[in-house]
Design a protein around this motif. Structure first.
Motif, PDB file in Angstrom:
ATOM      1  N   ILE A 175       0.835  -1.206   0.000  1.00 11.06           N
ATOM      2  CA  ILE A 175       0.000   0.000   0.000  1.00 11.06           C
ATOM      3  C   ILE A 175       0.868   1.253   0.000  1.00 11.06           C
ATOM      4  O   ILE A 175       0.601   2.226  -0.714  1.00 11.06           O
ATOM      5  N   VAL A 176       1.934   1.231   0.800  1.00  5.22           N
ATOM      6  CA  VAL A 176       2.847   2.379   0.859  1.00  5.22           C
ATOM      7  C   VAL A 176       3.486   2.621  -0.502  1.00  5.22           C
ATOM      8  O   VAL A 176       3.594   3.767  -0.950  1.00  5.22           O
ATOM      9  N   SER A 185      -3.713  -6.900   4.276  1.00  5.74           N
ATOM     10  CA  SER A 185      -3.341  -7.258   5.643  1.00  5.74           C
ATOM     11  C   SER A 185      -2.143  -6.432   6.092  1.00  5.74           C
ATOM     12  O   SER A 185      -1.431  -5.844   5.277  1.00  5.74           O
ATOM     13  N   ARG A 186      -1.943  -6.416   7.388  1.00  5.70           N
ATOM     14  CA  ARG A 186      -0.773  -5.724   7.921  1.00  5.70           C
ATOM     15  C   ARG A 186       0.468  -6.554   7.685  1.00  5.70           C
ATOM     16  O   ARG A 186       0.472  -7.762   7.911  1.00  5.70           O
ATOM     17  N   SER A 187       1.516  -5.907   7.258  1.00  8.65           N
ATOM     18  CA  SER A 187       2.785  -6.599   7.098  1.00  8.65           C
ATOM     19  C   SER A 187       3.466  -6.709   8.457  1.00  8.65           C
ATOM     20  O   SER A 187       3.499  -5.753   9.229  1.00  8.65           O
ATOM     21  N   TYR A 188       4.006  -7.873   8.736  1.00  6.39           N
ATOM     22  CA  TYR A 188       4.715  -8.066   9.997  1.00  6.39           C
ATOM     23  C   TYR A 188       6.195  -7.719   9.872  1.00  6.39           C
ATOM     24  O   TYR A 188       6.954  -7.853  10.822  1.00  6.39           O
ATOM     25  N   GLN A 242      -2.333   6.192   3.744  1.00  6.39           N
ATOM     26  CA  GLN A 242      -2.026   5.580   2.454  1.00  6.39           C
ATOM     27  C   GLN A 242      -3.139   4.631   2.018  1.00  6.39           C
ATOM     28  O   GLN A 242      -3.510   4.583   0.844  1.00  6.39           O
ATOM     29  N   LEU A 243      -3.679   3.882   2.979  1.00  2.40           N
ATOM     30  CA  LEU A 243      -4.749   2.947   2.662  1.00  2.40           C
ATOM     31  C   LEU A 243      -5.995   3.680   2.188  1.00  2.40           C
ATOM     32  O   LEU A 243      -6.649   3.272   1.226  1.00  2.40           O
ATOM     33  N   ASP A 244      -6.323   4.784   2.836  1.00  6.52           N
ATOM     34  CA  ASP A 244      -7.494   5.565   2.443  1.00  6.52           C
ATOM     35  C   ASP A 244      -7.354   6.057   1.005  1.00  6.52           C
ATOM     36  O   ASP A 244      -8.304   5.996   0.211  1.00  6.52           O
ATOM     37  N   TYR A 245      -6.164   6.547   0.655  1.00  3.99           N
ATOM     38  CA  TYR A 245      -5.945   7.041  -0.708  1.00  3.99           C
ATOM     39  C   TYR A 245      -6.175   5.925  -1.725  1.00  3.99           C
ATOM     40  O   TYR A 245      -6.820   6.132  -2.765  1.00  3.99           O
ATOM     41  N   CYS A 246      -5.663   4.738  -1.435  1.00  2.00           N
ATOM     42  CA  CYS A 246      -5.814   3.610  -2.360  1.00  2.00           C
ATOM     43  C   CYS A 246      -7.262   3.136  -2.433  1.00  2.00           C
ATOM     44  O   CYS A 246      -7.753   2.777  -3.517  1.00  2.00           O
ATOM     45  N   LEU A 247      -7.953   3.123  -1.293  1.00  6.72           N
ATOM     46  CA  LEU A 247      -9.347   2.672  -1.290  1.00  6.72           C
ATOM     47  C   LEU A 247     -10.243   3.602  -2.096  1.00  6.72           C
ATOM     48  O   LEU A 247     -11.210   3.160  -2.726  1.00  6.72           O
ATOM     49  N   LYS A 248      -9.939   4.894  -2.082  1.00 10.93           N
ATOM     50  CA  LYS A 248     -10.748   5.861  -2.832  1.00 10.93           C
ATOM     51  C   LYS A 248     -10.723   5.577  -4.334  1.00 10.93           C
ATOM     52  O   LYS A 248     -11.663   5.918  -5.055  1.00 10.93           O
ATOM     53  N   THR A 249      -9.650   4.955  -4.809  1.00  8.34           N
ATOM     54  CA  THR A 249      -9.573   4.657  -6.247  1.00  8.34           C
ATOM     55  C   THR A 249     -10.490   3.505  -6.637  1.00  8.34           C
ATOM     56  O   THR A 249     -10.713   3.264  -7.820  1.00  8.34           O
ATOM     57  N   LEU A 250     -11.032   2.785  -5.634  1.00 10.06           N
ATOM     58  CA  LEU A 250     -11.836   1.582  -5.907  1.00 10.06           C
ATOM     59  C   LEU A 250     -13.335   1.831  -5.801  1.00 10.06           C
ATOM     60  O   LEU A 250     -14.115   0.880  -5.794  1.00 10.06           O
ATOM     61  N   LYS A 251     -13.743   3.095  -5.710  1.00  9.24           N
ATOM     62  CA  LYS A 251     -15.148   3.394  -5.424  1.00  9.24           C
ATOM     63  C   LYS A 251     -16.121   2.832  -6.462  1.00  9.24           C
ATOM     64  O   LYS A 251     -17.275   2.557  -6.155  1.00  9.24           O
ATOM     65  N   GLY A 252     -15.636   2.622  -7.684  1.00  6.33           N
ATOM     66  CA  GLY A 252     -16.529   2.084  -8.705  1.00  6.33           C
ATOM     67  C   GLY A 252     -16.366   0.593  -8.932  1.00  6.33           C
ATOM     68  O   GLY A 252     -17.009   0.028  -9.815  1.00  6.33           O
ATOM     69  N   GLU A 253     -15.538  -0.061  -8.119  1.00  6.41           N
ATOM     70  CA  GLU A 253     -15.244  -1.476  -8.307  1.00  6.41           C
ATOM     71  C   GLU A 253     -16.172  -2.359  -7.472  1.00  6.41           C
ATOM     72  O   GLU A 253     -16.776  -1.920  -6.502  1.00  6.41           O
ATOM     73  N   SER A 254     -16.243  -3.626  -7.868  1.00  6.29           N
ATOM     74  CA  SER A 254     -17.000  -4.630  -7.118  1.00  6.29           C
ATOM     75  C   SER A 254     -16.105  -5.840  -6.872  1.00  6.29           C
ATOM     76  O   SER A 254     -15.387  -6.279  -7.776  1.00  6.29           O
TER      77      SER A 254
END
Length: 752
Positions: free
Chosen positions: A528-529, A553-556, A567-579
Motif C-alpha cells: 500500500i505504501v 493485511s498488515r505486514s509483519y 495511504q490505505l485511504d488514498y488507495c481505497l478511494k480509487t476503488l469506489k466504482g469497483e465490485s
C-alpha cells in the motif's frame, strides 16, 4: 576601491550620518542598533517581496559538539532512523560527547585552552547561516558576548564573491556591514587595545570562489587595498588584526582548504535538532498549538521524514507542505509522499545552497552532469551497502569535490592509530537511497542500455515480490519506494519547471508490469505504501482490482510508516466504482476516512472480513497511547546500524495499528476513555447490501456497537453469517443482538 554588486539584497538598515567627532561609544551604540534592525527579520526560501519572519521567534537551538566523531559513531548516525536516531541525538547531547552552546564557543576547555578562532562546520541546510545571524542579533541586543567583544562584524562569503577590483578591510567592512563613517572604523581597527575586542563572523567559507591559487601576497594594514582573497587570507592567517577573534562557518568539504589558512582553532560540528528541538521548531512555525500538534502527528507517522527533520531545512520543507495542506482543509491534512519531500529537499539545495558560479539561467554550471555523478556514487553504495566513501571512490565517478558535490557530500576525518583517514558520506543514508533511485531517472543510469530497461535488475528481473525484497534485500527497499515515487509524472514535471532537470524513467512499463505481477494476490501494508507513493489513481486501481477478492493485511515486516491509514485511504478511494466478491482486511488500522471510502463499495461484496482490525474516529487518533509502547520497543536494526529502511521482521510494536493482534483488541474499543461505535457499522446497514458473511472477530467491539449490529441483522436481508469472537459485547450487548435475531426480517443462520 572595488564595488559590490547587489549590495542591497538584505534590505540593510541605514545609520544616521555621523561626524568624526562622534565618540566611539556613541558610534558603537548606533552600530548595534543597525545590526539589530538588519538581522531581526529573515527571509525564508519561499518569501515573496516584503515577507519576512522574526529571527528571535523562529530560531530554535541546535545540537553542537566539540571535536570530530569516530568512524563507528558516524556510521551509526547515518544508518539509524526514528527511535534509534532519536536515541543517538539524545546521547550526543550528554556531557560524554562534549556538547557546546553558542554562549560557550570561546569558553576555556578542560586544559584551559581559550580559542580565538572557532569553526562551525556542518552540511548544507543544517543551520550554519541561521546560527550566524542569531549570534549577530543576540550580540546587538545585549544578550551575548557583552564583556568580550565591543564590535562583531558579519562577512557573507556569498556577497564577497560579487566584489570586483581591489579593496581594503575598511572598505570591505563599510560595505558589508553598512558603516558610513570609515574614519571611525579606522580608529577602531588600528587601536591595539580594541583589537582583542573585535569578532569577525565569516559565514559560508565553502562558498568562496578562489581564483588566485596559492597565497602570493600578504596584506599587513587595514587601509591597504588588495585583492579580496588576499585580504581574507590575511585576516584568517592573523597577518592583520592578530588579536581579533573569528567564527567561521563552512561545509566539511572546505575544511581541507581552511586548514591551510588556520593554525589553531576549536572545531564545532552542528548536528541538527534533537527531539525537543524538532517539536519546538514545529510549534514556533505554526504558532497555534492545535495546528502544531496535528503537524507533529503527521511527521511522526513517517520514520524517514521524522528522522530527516533533524536537518532544519528539511523540517522547514515538511512544515511548509503541511501548512499548505491545512489551508485547504484543516480536518483532512495529509503530508505529501516521501518522494515529494525529498525532491523538494533536492530543489532547495540546488537553488539556494549551491555555489554561485552560475550560468545565465541562474543554475550552477553543468549541474546535470554533476548530479548524475553523485547519483551514480549513491547507487553503487546502496547496492554494495556502503555509506562511507574514500576519495578514490569519488574520483572513479569523476567527482571533483569543488562543484555541486559540496552540497550533498560531507567530509569525515577519523583518527586511526597514529594517522587520520578521510571518508565522504551523504548527509543520511535515506538521501543516498533517494539519489540511488534518481540515478535511473537521469538519462537512464548514465546510458547503460541494460540498466535502462531493467532498474534494480537483481530484484525485478528475478520477479521477486516486495515481501521477498524486505527479507532478502532490506537495503534496497527504500530506494525501490523512491523509484515508485518517481513514476509520478506531475511531480517530476514540477521539478523540471523549477530546476530544469529532467527526470525520466525509461523502464516505467517494466516497473508497472512487475508491480502488477507481484501484487496479484494478497496486498499488505508495505505494498500500500509503495502504491500510494505513485499518486497514480489509475495504476493503483488496476493493481488492486485485478482479482475478484480484495485482500489487505498488515505486514509483519516493519517499514518506515507507522500509521498506514492515510495511504490505505488514498488507495481505497480509487476503488469506489469497483465490485469484489469478498473483502478481507486483517489487522489494519482503519480511521474514519478509510471507513468512509470503504462505504462506497463495501455493500456490493458478499463476504466482509475485518479480522483484528482497529477502528479510529479520526486520523492520528491514539497517538499518545500508542507512542508509549512504540518508544519502549527498541529497533535492533537501528541500534546495530542497519539500513535506514528500518526493516525489523517480527517487530511487535510500530505505532498505529502496528501492534500485535492482542494489542489491537485491547485498544480497539476506546481511545479516550469512552466506548466508540465504528462508522463502518453504520455504512453496513444498507437494505440493498449483498453481504452474506460479516466477520468482526477481534475488532474490539463493545456493547455500544450492538444496537447498530441489531439494526444490521434486521436490515440486511442477505446476511447469513456474523462472527464476533474476541469482542467485548457483555450481557447488555448480547440482549440487543437477541432482539435482532428474533425479528422476522432477520435471515442470519450462523452467529459466532
Amino acid at each position: 576601491m572595488g564595488r559590490v554588486q547587489g549590495a542591497q539584497k538584505r534590505n540593510p538598515a541605514k545609520l544616521k550620518t555621523t561626524s568624526h567627532d562622534m565618540s566611539l561609544s556613541d558610534f558603537g551604540k548606533e552600530y548595534r542598533e543597525s545590526v539589530k534592525e538588519m538581522f531581526q527579520r529573515i527571509h525564508e526560501y519561499n518569501s515573496r517581496g516584503g515577507e519576512a519572519v522574526s529571527l528571535q521567534e523562529r530560531y530554535t537551538k541546535l545540537l553542537m559538539r566539540k571535536g570530530r566523531q569516530k568512524k563507528e559513531e558516524k556510521e551509526q548516525e547515518l544508518r539509524s532512523t526514528d527511535r534509534g536516531h532519536l536515541q543517538i541525538m539524545e546521547e550526543r547531547s550528554s556531557d560524554k560527547y562534549s556538547p557546546i552552546t553558542i554562549q560557550d564557543l570561546f569558553a576555556p576547555d578542560e586544559d584551559g585552552f581559550i580559542p580565538n578562532i572557532v569553526v562551525l562546520q556542518g552540511p548544507a541546510g543544517i543551520g550554519k547561516t541561521m546560527t550566524s545571524k542569531k549570534i549577530m542579533l543576540d550580540w546587538a541586543s545585549g544578550n551575548l558576548y557583552q564583556d568580550k567583544y565591543d564590535f562583531v562584524f558579519y562577512l557573507s562569503c556569498r556577497e564577497l564573491n560579487t566584489i570586483t577590483g581591489n579593496i581594503n578591510l575598511v572598505g570591505l567592512l563599510s560595505t558589508s556591514c553598512r558603516l558610513p563613517c570609515p574614519g571611525d572604523l579606522v580608529s577602531i581597527l588600528k587601536d591595539p587595545g580594541s583589537q582583542r575586542k573585535l569578532l569577525f563572523l565569516v559565514d559560508g567559507f565553502d562558498e568562496l570562489s578562489w581564483t588566485l591559487g596559492k597565497e602570493s601576497e600578504v596584506c599587513h594594514d587595514v587601509s591597504e587595498e588588495t585583492h579580496k582573497e588576499i585580504l581574507l587570507q590575511s585576516l584568517l592567517r592573523k597577518r592583520i588584526l592578530q588579536r581579533s577573534s573569528l567564527i567561521i562557518t563552512t561545509r566539511s568539504l572546505a575544511m581541507k582548504k581552511l586548514n591551510t589558512l588556520l593554525d589553531d582553532y576549536r572545531c564545532v560540528e552542528i548536528q541538527g535538532f534533537t527531539r525537543e528541538d524538532r517539536e519546538e521548531y514545529v510549534h514556533k512555525f505554526f504558532g497555534y498549538a492545535e495546528n502544531a500538534d496535528k503537524a507533529l502527528r503527521i511527521i511522526r507517522d513517517n520514520d524517514i521524514v521524522y528522522t530527516m527533520c533533524v536537518v532544519p531545512v528539511t523540517c522547514w520543507i515538511v512544515c511548509t507542505v503541511i501548512q499548505q495542506e491545512m489551508k485547504k482543509d484543516l480536518a483532512l491534512i495529509r503530508c505529501k509522499t516521501i518522494t515529494s519531500i525529498y525532491l523538494l529537499y533536492l530543489e532547495v539545495l540546488l537553488t539556494h545552497h549551491s555555489k554561485k558560479d552560475r550560468c545565465v539561467d541562474g543554475r550552477p554550471r553543468d549541474i546535470n552532469n554533476c548530479l548524475r555523478k553523485l547519483c551514480a556514487l549513491a547507487h553503487e553504495g546502496v547496492l554494495n551497502q556502503q555509506i562511507l566513501f574514500k576519495e578514490e571512490d569519488l574520483q572513479r565517478h569523476g567527482l571533483s569535490l569543488c562543484e555541486v558535490e559540496s552540497v550533498f557530500l560531507n567530509e569525515n576525518i577519523f583518527h586511526w592509530e597514529v594517522r587520520t583517514q578521510t571518508y565522504y558520506s551523504f548527509i543520511h543514508l535515506s538521501v543516498q537511497e533517494f539519489l540511488a533511485a534518481l540515478y535511473y531517472g537521469l538519462d537512464g543510469g548514465s546510458g547503460n542500455e541494460e540498466t535502462r530497461m531493467d532498474p534494480f535488475p537483481l530484484i525485478i528481473s528475478e520477479g521477486k515480490s516486495l515481501r521477498e525484497i524486505f527479507i532478502e534485500h532490506p537495503h534496497l527497499s527504500l530506494a525501490v519506494q523512491f523509484l515508485f515515487g518517481l513514476l509520478n509524472e506531475k511531480l517530476v514535471k514540477t521539478f523540471l519547471e523549477v530546476t530544469r532537470i529532467n527526470i525520466s524513467l525509461p523502464a516505467r512499463s517494466v516497473i508497472e508490469e512487475w508491480a502488477m505481477k507481484v501484487m496479484n494476490g494478497e496486498i499488505n501494508t508495505n505494498d500500500i505504501v509503495y502504491l500510494y507513493e505513485t499518486q497514480d489513481e489509475d495504476f493503483i486501481r488496476r493493481v488492486m482490482s485485478q482479482r475478484s477478492d480484495l485482500k489487505v493485511s498488515r505486514s509483519y515486516i516493519r517499514r518506515n510508516v507507522r500509521n498506514h491509514a492515510m495511504q490505505l485511504d488514498y488507495c481505497l478511494k480509487t476503488l469506489k466504482g469497483e465490485s469484489f466478491l469478498s473483502l478481507y482486511f486483517m489487522d489494519l488500522t482503519l480511521d474514519a476516512e478509510c471507513q468512509k471510502s470503504l462505504s462506497l463499495f463495501v455493500h456490493r461484496s458478499r463476504g466482509i472480513l475485518f479480522m483484528w482490525c482497529k477502528f479510529q474516529r479520526r486520523y492520528g487518533e491514539d497517538e499518545d497511547s500508542s507512542s508509549g509502547d512504540d518508544e519502549g520497543s527498541s529497533s535492533s536494526g537501528d541500534d546495530e546500524g542497519s539500513s535506514s529502511s528500518g526493516d525489523d521482521e517480527g517487530s511487535s510494536s510500530s505505532g498505529h495499528g502496528e501492534g500485535s493482534s492482542s494489542s489491537a483488541h485491547d485498544e480497539g474499543s476506546s481511545s479516550s476513555g469512552h466506548e466508540m461505535v465504528p462508522d463502518i457499522l453504520s455504512y453496513l446497514r444498507n437494505p440493498k447490501s449483498e453481504i452474506e458473511i460479516l466477520d468482526l472477530d477481534g475488532c474490539g467491539l463493545s456493547s455500544s456497537s450492538c444496537d447498530v449490529l441489531r439494526s444490521i441483522l434486521i436490515t440486511n436481508r442477505s446476511l447469513i453469517g456474523l462472527y464476533l469472537s474476541y469482542d467485548n459485547l457483555q450481557d447488555s450487548g448480547i440482549k440487543l443482538l437477541c432482539e435482532g435475531l428474533r425479528h422476522p426480517d432477520c435471515t442470519l443462520q450462523k452467529l459466532m
